[in-house]
Design an enzyme around this catalytic site. Structure first.
Site, PDB file in Angstrom:
ATOM      1  N   HIS A 313      20.250 119.325 -25.160  1.00 31.64           N
ATOM      2  CA  HIS A 313      19.705 119.268 -23.858  1.00 31.64           C
ATOM      3  C   HIS A 313      20.487 117.812 -23.525  1.00 31.64           C
ATOM      4  CE1 HIS A 313      16.828 117.881 -20.927  1.00 31.64           C
ATOM      5  NE2 HIS A 313      16.353 119.079 -20.924  1.00 31.64           N
ATOM      6  N   ASP A 371      13.589 126.216 -23.982  1.00 30.75           N
ATOM      7  CA  ASP A 371      13.971 127.654 -23.797  1.00 30.75           C
ATOM      8  C   ASP A 371      13.845 128.165 -25.336  1.00 30.75           C
ATOM      9  OD1 ASP A 371      15.777 126.396 -21.366  1.00 30.75           O
ATOM     10  OD2 ASP A 371      14.055 127.853 -21.068  1.00 30.75           O
TER      11      ASP A 371
HETATM   12  C1  SDX Z   1      16.772 123.651 -19.571  1.00 29.20           C
HETATM   13  O1  SDX Z   1      17.894 119.051 -17.447  1.00 29.20           O
HETATM   14  C2  SDX Z   1      16.926 119.665 -17.713  1.00 29.20           C
HETATM   15  O2  SDX Z   1      15.852 118.915 -17.851  1.00 29.20           O
HETATM   16  C3  SDX Z   1      16.507 121.087 -17.866  1.00 29.20           C
HETATM   17  C4  SDX Z   1      15.242 121.825 -18.472  1.00 29.20           C
HETATM   18  C5  SDX Z   1      14.421 121.432 -17.372  1.00 29.20           C
HETATM   19  O3  SDX Z   1      13.349 121.847 -17.999  1.00 29.20           O
HETATM   20  O4  SDX Z   1      14.612 121.751 -16.296  1.00 29.20           O
HETATM   21  O5  SDX Z   1      15.124 121.084 -19.833  1.00 29.20           O
HETATM   22  C6  SDX Z   1      15.493 123.319 -19.142  1.00 29.20           C
HETATM   23  O6  SDX Z   1      17.679 123.767 -18.814  1.00 29.20           O
HETATM   24  C7  SDX Z   1      16.989 123.456 -20.907  1.00 29.20           C
HETATM   25  C8  SDX Z   1      18.576 123.640 -21.393  1.00 29.20           C
HETATM   26  C9  SDX Z   1      18.485 125.114 -21.573  1.00 29.20           C
HETATM   27  N1  SDX Z   1      19.833 125.448 -21.787  1.00 29.20           N
HETATM   28  C10 SDX Z   1      20.311 126.049 -22.827  1.00 29.20           C
HETATM   29  O7  SDX Z   1      19.557 126.069 -24.055  1.00 29.20           O
HETATM   30  C11 SDX Z   1      21.930 126.447 -23.058  1.00 29.20           C
HETATM   31  C12 SDX Z   1      22.623 125.858 -24.266  1.00 29.20           C
HETATM   32  N2  SDX Z   1      22.485 124.478 -24.254  1.00 29.20           N
HETATM   33  C13 SDX Z   1      23.565 124.034 -23.864  1.00 29.20           C
HETATM   34  O8  SDX Z   1      24.731 124.648 -23.156  1.00 29.20           O
HETATM   35  C14 SDX Z   1      23.768 122.328 -23.569  1.00 29.20           C
HETATM   36  O9  SDX Z   1      23.082 121.844 -24.525  1.00 29.20           O
HETATM   37  C15 SDX Z   1      23.192 121.813 -22.220  1.00 29.20           C
HETATM   38  C16 SDX Z   1      23.898 122.347 -21.010  1.00 29.20           C
HETATM   39  C17 SDX Z   1      21.603 121.838 -22.221  1.00 29.20           C
HETATM   40  C18 SDX Z   1      23.480 120.201 -22.006  1.00 29.20           C
HETATM   41  O10 SDX Z   1      24.674 120.062 -21.951  1.00 29.20           O
HETATM   42  P1  SDX Z   1      25.266 118.766 -21.997  1.00 29.20           P
HETATM   43  O11 SDX Z   1      24.479 117.510 -22.237  1.00 29.20           O
HETATM   44  O12 SDX Z   1      26.358 118.792 -20.780  1.00 29.20           O
HETATM   45  O13 SDX Z   1      26.187 118.519 -23.335  1.00 29.20           O
HETATM   46  P2  SDX Z   1      27.475 119.230 -23.474  1.00 29.20           P
HETATM   47  O14 SDX Z   1      27.843 120.587 -23.095  1.00 29.20           O
HETATM   48  O15 SDX Z   1      28.583 118.123 -23.418  1.00 29.20           O
HETATM   49  O16 SDX Z   1      27.702 119.271 -25.162  1.00 29.20           O
HETATM   50  C19 SDX Z   1      28.059 117.950 -26.136  1.00 29.20           C
HETATM   51  C20 SDX Z   1      28.218 118.583 -27.301  1.00 29.20           C
HETATM   52  C21 SDX Z   1      29.789 119.557 -27.181  1.00 29.20           C
HETATM   53  O17 SDX Z   1      30.170 119.481 -28.547  1.00 29.20           O
HETATM   54  P3  SDX Z   1      31.701 118.733 -28.439  1.00 29.20           P
HETATM   55  O18 SDX Z   1      32.524 119.170 -27.249  1.00 29.20           O
HETATM   56  O19 SDX Z   1      31.594 117.138 -28.356  1.00 29.20           O
HETATM   57  O20 SDX Z   1      32.417 119.262 -29.717  1.00 29.20           O
HETATM   58  O21 SDX Z   1      27.354 119.567 -28.101  1.00 29.20           O
HETATM   59  C22 SDX Z   1      28.045 120.948 -28.042  1.00 29.20           C
HETATM   60  C23 SDX Z   1      29.195 120.873 -26.862  1.00 29.20           C
HETATM   61  O22 SDX Z   1      29.994 121.955 -27.388  1.00 29.20           O
HETATM   62  N3  SDX Z   1      26.642 121.618 -27.472  1.00 29.20           N
HETATM   63  C24 SDX Z   1      26.367 122.748 -28.265  1.00 29.20           C
HETATM   64  C25 SDX Z   1      25.342 123.365 -27.793  1.00 29.20           C
HETATM   65  N4  SDX Z   1      24.903 122.495 -26.533  1.00 29.20           N
HETATM   66  C26 SDX Z   1      25.863 121.284 -26.788  1.00 29.20           C
HETATM   67  N5  SDX Z   1      26.956 123.764 -29.252  1.00 29.20           N
HETATM   68  C27 SDX Z   1      26.502 124.723 -29.377  1.00 29.20           C
HETATM   69  N6  SDX Z   1      25.399 125.234 -28.823  1.00 29.20           N
HETATM   70  C28 SDX Z   1      24.789 124.542 -27.854  1.00 29.20           C
HETATM   71  N7  SDX Z   1      23.578 125.101 -27.433  1.00 29.20           N
END
Ligand code: SDX
Length: 436
Positions: A313, A371
């Site tokens: 998140h 989720d």
């Molecule tokens: C919702 O914003 C809100 O409040 C949203 C929400 C709401 O109520 O409105 O809470 C609802 O959208 C919840 C989030 C649902 N999405 C997911 O579950 C999809 C999977 N999660 C992600 O794709 C990710 O975690 C985000 C999009 C939610 C957040 O992404 P960020 O903050 O931009 O973080 P990032 O993508 O830059 O990740 C940081 C690191 C990266 O690794 P490095 O490049 O540092 O090596 O963490 C890794 C990412 O690769 N990473 C994950 C991951 N999420 C982040 N690796 C594996 N699985 C994941 N789910």
């Protein structure tokens, strides 16, 4: 917002004149540096794609502490609201700023109840879609189309119009989601029944047929009502920011909310619950719990685009409090349905345990978000995977409206118009095609 006695000084190593920037303090949470005069005084923009360090507004609605894993709606902890209130009470809180007393609750429930039907013409609009259209495609169309049916509440600068539009949207979203579902399964639409509660009405519109009486299961009704509460609002997330930016042009509330529906559909946002359940089903097909290690290896492999859906998140760097409540609801619903040995739920808990002990996730502060369990609960209730995000949109509509109305009600608001860092071609002249 309160001016802080601390100021920020911006200075430049090339000797350009430095600049003092005011700092403002909220009631809780991080202070903000006011950069509104930055471009006028320095000719420079800030650069923050993804808005990792940007406050786009000041708000009184929802507060999140990502480090503590805290979520407050108008100051009330989500845990207390989920335990002591129902969704319409939370809607009243988000829209009007206070939980209703008994009289206010009765009036609000009656108002919403008597707005639950949609114009009969909408079912013909809906029939224009293919039966196998994704429900979020249908919902994006239907919500936008509401502005074609309710002209008498589209002046977003009129407080009465904003209130009527809010009531209509909160009331009609369950009807529209159920219609999208019935249309997809080829069953007749079920009209709302005013004697039922908001969430019982939704369950009946979803699962009743004209062929027999339908008695909503109280445990499932309470579960869906809690799902609505947990998804109702969440500060300036992507879809809420979309609604604010879209609404800042003065467009009508229905069009602005339709923009939020479209944004929520994405798998990085509201589409994650659908993606999460599909992920769990894929692992199940691979071999279930024994294959979790292989799946996690794929997630860690930078060359794979595999993500652990339902984890991570932008704000929560601790456990999403909604995920805890959703897991509790999972236990309740599966227990009530005799599905406590549901393989997918067991797989989800095993995967969560493994991930929370794996440094890849721990070091990146990746925890389950709202989720992760919501899909399992919805599947147990009988809601199809493709409808999960539509249910999320149903619940989030009240938050979008509250945030839109807060913006429009702020005399200082302006149309949102970000700038850019231009890195494209500098000026050049068109050559005749023979010389290109
Ligand atoms: C919702 O914003 C809100 O409040 C949203 C929400 C709401 O109520 O409105 O809470 C609802 O959208 C919840 C989030 C649902 N999405 C997911 O579950 C999809 C999977 N999660 C992600 O794709 C990710 O975690 C985000 C999009 C939610 C957040 O992404 P960020 O903050 O931009 O973080 P990032 O993508 O830059 O990740 C940081 C690191 C990266 O690794 P490095 O490049 O540092 O090596 O963490 C890794 C990412 O690769 N990473 C994950 C991951 N999420 C982040 N690796 C594996 N699985 C994941 N789910």
């Amino acid at each position: 917002m309160t001016p802080s006695d601390v100021k920020a000084t911006l200075s430049f190593s090339d000797g350009s004149p430095s600049m003092e920037l005011p700092i403002y303090r909220g009631s809780i949470g991080p202070d903000v540096i006011d950069i509104r005069k930055l471009y006028a005084q320095t000719g420079k923009f800030t650069y923050d794609p993804g808005f990792l360090s940007t406050a786009s507004c000041n708000s009184t609605i929802t507060y999140i502490d990502g480090d503590k894993g805290e979520l407050l709606y108008r100051g009330y902890p989500i845990e207390q609201l989920a335990q002591h209130c129902d969704f319409l009470e939370v809607c009243h809180l988000l829209i009007y700023g206070e939980l209703p007393n008994a009289e206010q609750r009765a009036k609000f429930v009656k108002t919403i109840t008597y707005h639950t039907m949609v114009n009969e013409q909408m079912q013909f609009f809906l029939r224009g879609f293919r039966r196998d259209a994704h429900p979020m495609a249908v919902m994006t169309g239907l919500v936008g189309a509401l502005s074609a049916f309710y002209h008498d509440s589209t002046d977003v600068h009129n407080a009465q119009h904003r209130e009527i539009a809010a009531h209509r949207l909160i009331a009609k979203m369950p009807t529209l989601v159920a219609m999208a579902y019935k249309y997809g399964v080829g069953q007749p639409f079920i009209y709302p029944k005013n004697s039922l509660s908001y969430s019982a009405n939704f369950m009946r519109m979803m699962f009743a047929t004209p062929c027999e009486d339908y008695e909503p299961n109280e445990v499932l009704v309470r579960a869906i009502d809690r799902i609505f509460i947990l998804h109702a609002d969440h500060e300036q997330n992507a879809s809420t920011s979309t609604v604010r930016l879209c609404g800042s042009s003065g467009t009508n509330p229905f069009a602005a909310i339709a923009a939020g529906v479209a944004c929520l559909w994405g798998p990085a946002h509201g589409g994650a619950n659908e993606a999460c359940l599909t992920m769990l089903e894929d692992i199940q097909k691979m071999g279930g719990v024994e294959k979790i290690g292989e799946f996690v290896r794929q997630v860690k492999d930078k060359n794979s685009s595999v993500r652990l859906m339902g984890f991570g998140h932008r704000v929560y760097k601790n456990y999403d409090p909604r995920a805890k409540l959703m897991r509790e609801t999972c236990h309740e619903v599966l227990g009530a349905l005799g599905l406590q040995n549901d393989p997918l739920f067991k797989l989800a808990m095993a995967l969560e345990k493994i991930a929370l002990e794996d440094d890849y996730f721990v070091s990146r502060k990746l925890y389950p978000n709202v989720d992760y369990y919501s899909g399992i609960v919805q599947r147990a209730i009988g809601i199809p995977v493709s409808l999960f995000t539509a249910v999320f949109a149903l619940a989030r509509t009240v938050g979008w409206i509250a945030q839109l109305n807060e913006m429009i009600g702020d005399a200082e608001y302006k149309i949102g118009r970000p700038r850019q860092l231009f890195v494209g071609s500098t000026r050049r002249d068109v050559k005749p095609i023979s010389l290109r």
